[in-house]
Design a protein around this motif. Structure first.
Motif, PDB file in Angstrom:
ATOM      1  N   VAL A   5       0.869  -1.180   0.000  1.00 51.00           N
ATOM      2  CA  VAL A   5       0.000   0.000   0.000  1.00 51.00           C
ATOM      3  C   VAL A   5       0.897   1.218   0.000  1.00 51.00           C
ATOM      4  O   VAL A   5       1.787   1.343   0.843  1.00 51.00           O
ATOM      5  CB  VAL A   5      -0.910   0.042   1.250  1.00 51.00           C
ATOM      6  CG1 VAL A   5      -1.784   1.280   1.231  1.00 51.00           C
ATOM      7  CG2 VAL A   5      -1.740  -1.215   1.372  1.00 51.00           C
ATOM      8  N   GLU A   6       0.679   2.100  -0.964  1.00 46.45           N
ATOM      9  CA  GLU A   6       1.434   3.350  -1.011  1.00 46.45           C
ATOM     10  C   GLU A   6       0.479   4.453  -1.431  1.00 46.45           C
ATOM     11  O   GLU A   6       0.064   4.515  -2.587  1.00 46.45           O
ATOM     12  CB  GLU A   6       2.599   3.236  -1.997  1.00 46.45           C
ATOM     13  CG  GLU A   6       3.533   4.430  -1.917  1.00 46.45           C
ATOM     14  CD  GLU A   6       4.801   4.205  -2.724  1.00 46.45           C
ATOM     15  OE1 GLU A   6       5.213   5.156  -3.390  1.00 46.45           O
ATOM     16  OE2 GLU A   6       5.354   3.101  -2.678  1.00 46.45           O
ATOM     17  N   GLY A   7       0.113   5.299  -0.471  1.00 51.74           N
ATOM     18  CA  GLY A   7      -0.855   6.359  -0.771  1.00 51.74           C
ATOM     19  C   GLY A   7      -2.182   5.742  -1.168  1.00 51.74           C
ATOM     20  O   GLY A   7      -2.727   4.920  -0.453  1.00 51.74           O
ATOM     21  N   LEU A  22      -2.691   0.458  -4.524  1.00 49.71           N
ATOM     22  CA  LEU A  22      -2.735  -0.816  -3.838  1.00 49.71           C
ATOM     23  C   LEU A  22      -2.224  -1.902  -4.787  1.00 49.71           C
ATOM     24  O   LEU A  22      -2.643  -1.973  -5.938  1.00 49.71           O
ATOM     25  CB  LEU A  22      -4.194  -1.094  -3.456  1.00 49.71           C
ATOM     26  CG  LEU A  22      -4.563  -2.239  -2.563  1.00 49.71           C
ATOM     27  CD1 LEU A  22      -3.929  -2.078  -1.195  1.00 49.71           C
ATOM     28  CD2 LEU A  22      -6.079  -2.322  -2.425  1.00 49.71           C
ATOM     29  N   VAL A  23      -1.290  -2.733  -4.319  1.00 46.05           N
ATOM     30  CA  VAL A  23      -0.817  -3.886  -5.091  1.00 46.05           C
ATOM     31  C   VAL A  23      -1.380  -5.122  -4.411  1.00 46.05           C
ATOM     32  O   VAL A  23      -1.203  -5.314  -3.206  1.00 46.05           O
ATOM     33  CB  VAL A  23       0.722  -3.950  -5.159  1.00 46.05           C
ATOM     34  CG1 VAL A  23       1.167  -5.178  -5.946  1.00 46.05           C
ATOM     35  CG2 VAL A  23       1.285  -2.680  -5.792  1.00 46.05           C
ATOM     36  N   LYS A  65     -14.075   2.352   0.672  1.00 45.36           N
ATOM     37  CA  LYS A  65     -13.809   1.727   1.968  1.00 45.36           C
ATOM     38  C   LYS A  65     -13.829   0.213   1.839  1.00 45.36           C
ATOM     39  O   LYS A  65     -14.473  -0.347   0.957  1.00 45.36           O
ATOM     40  CB  LYS A  65     -14.877   2.151   2.995  1.00 45.36           C
ATOM     41  CG  LYS A  65     -14.985   3.650   3.216  1.00 45.36           C
ATOM     42  CD  LYS A  65     -13.766   4.197   3.885  1.00 45.36           C
ATOM     43  CE  LYS A  65     -13.916   5.694   4.117  1.00 45.36           C
ATOM     44  NZ  LYS A  65     -12.698   6.310   4.560  1.00 45.36           N
ATOM     45  N   ALA A  66     -13.115  -0.452   2.740  1.00 49.42           N
ATOM     46  CA  ALA A  66     -13.125  -1.902   2.861  1.00 49.42           C
ATOM     47  C   ALA A  66     -13.670  -2.249   4.234  1.00 49.42           C
ATOM     48  O   ALA A  66     -13.470  -1.505   5.196  1.00 49.42           O
ATOM     49  CB  ALA A  66     -11.718  -2.462   2.691  1.00 49.42           C
ATOM     50  N   LEU A  67     -14.369  -3.350   4.327  1.00 48.20           N
ATOM     51  CA  LEU A  67     -14.916  -3.798   5.601  1.00 48.20           C
ATOM     52  C   LEU A  67     -13.969  -4.870   6.153  1.00 48.20           C
ATOM     53  O   LEU A  67     -13.878  -5.971   5.621  1.00 48.20           O
ATOM     54  CB  LEU A  67     -16.321  -4.356   5.400  1.00 48.20           C
ATOM     55  CG  LEU A  67     -17.127  -4.653   6.636  1.00 48.20           C
ATOM     56  CD1 LEU A  67     -17.344  -3.373   7.449  1.00 48.20           C
ATOM     57  CD2 LEU A  67     -18.461  -5.266   6.268  1.00 48.20           C
ATOM     58  N   ASP A  71      -5.286   2.506   5.171  1.00 46.58           N
ATOM     59  CA  ASP A  71      -5.249   1.758   6.434  1.00 46.58           C
ATOM     60  C   ASP A  71      -5.071   0.257   6.224  1.00 46.58           C
ATOM     61  O   ASP A  71      -4.928  -0.480   7.202  1.00 46.58           O
ATOM     62  CB  ASP A  71      -6.530   2.012   7.232  1.00 46.58           C
ATOM     63  CG  ASP A  71      -6.700   3.482   7.578  1.00 46.58           C
ATOM     64  OD1 ASP A  71      -5.681   4.118   7.932  1.00 46.58           O
ATOM     65  OD2 ASP A  71      -7.823   4.000   7.482  1.00 46.58           O
ATOM     66  N   LEU A  72      -5.082  -0.207   4.973  1.00 46.40           N
ATOM     67  CA  LEU A  72      -4.890  -1.632   4.714  1.00 46.40           C
ATOM     68  C   LEU A  72      -3.439  -2.008   4.952  1.00 46.40           C
ATOM     69  O   LEU A  72      -2.530  -1.210   4.736  1.00 46.40           O
ATOM     70  CB  LEU A  72      -5.296  -1.961   3.278  1.00 46.40           C
ATOM     71  CG  LEU A  72      -6.777  -1.791   2.948  1.00 46.40           C
ATOM     72  CD1 LEU A  72      -7.001  -2.004   1.466  1.00 46.40           C
ATOM     73  CD2 LEU A  72      -7.629  -2.760   3.763  1.00 46.40           C
TER      74      LEU A  72
END
Length: 84
Positions: free
Chosen positions: A8-10, A13-14, A33-35, A45-46
């Motif tokens: 995760v960068e900014g 997402l990879v 958002k992710a739950l 936040d991932l």
């Protein structure tokens, strides 16, 4: 669709997809958002190692095909071919 967060960068997402391919998701909106464990979290936040699952819904919109046929007409002008 499912995969595991690798980086995760900014707002990029990879993810290592369940097929084994790496996929980069760029310019993810802040509103996405992710739950995770019952809590909504933003992309930033991932954490690497987090498993993500997404349901993809594909919709189609029918298109009406319209055809116009000219039954009669009158030629108003005919020009000779020109060369450039």
């Amino acid at each position: 669709m499912s995969g595991e967060v690798v980086q995760v960068e900014g707002n990029t997402l990879v993810v290592k997809m369940s097929s084994g391919d790496l996929r980069t998701f760029s310019n993810i909106p802040e509103s996405r958002k992710a739950l995770i464990d019952g809590k909504e979290v933003g992309v930033r936040d991932l954490k690497p190692g987090t498993t993500l699952n997404a349901t993809i819904t594909k919709t189609t919109t029918p298109v009406m095909v319209r055809t116009t046929t000219v039954g009669t007409g009158k030629v108003w002008y005919v020009g000779a071919p020109t060369s450039s």
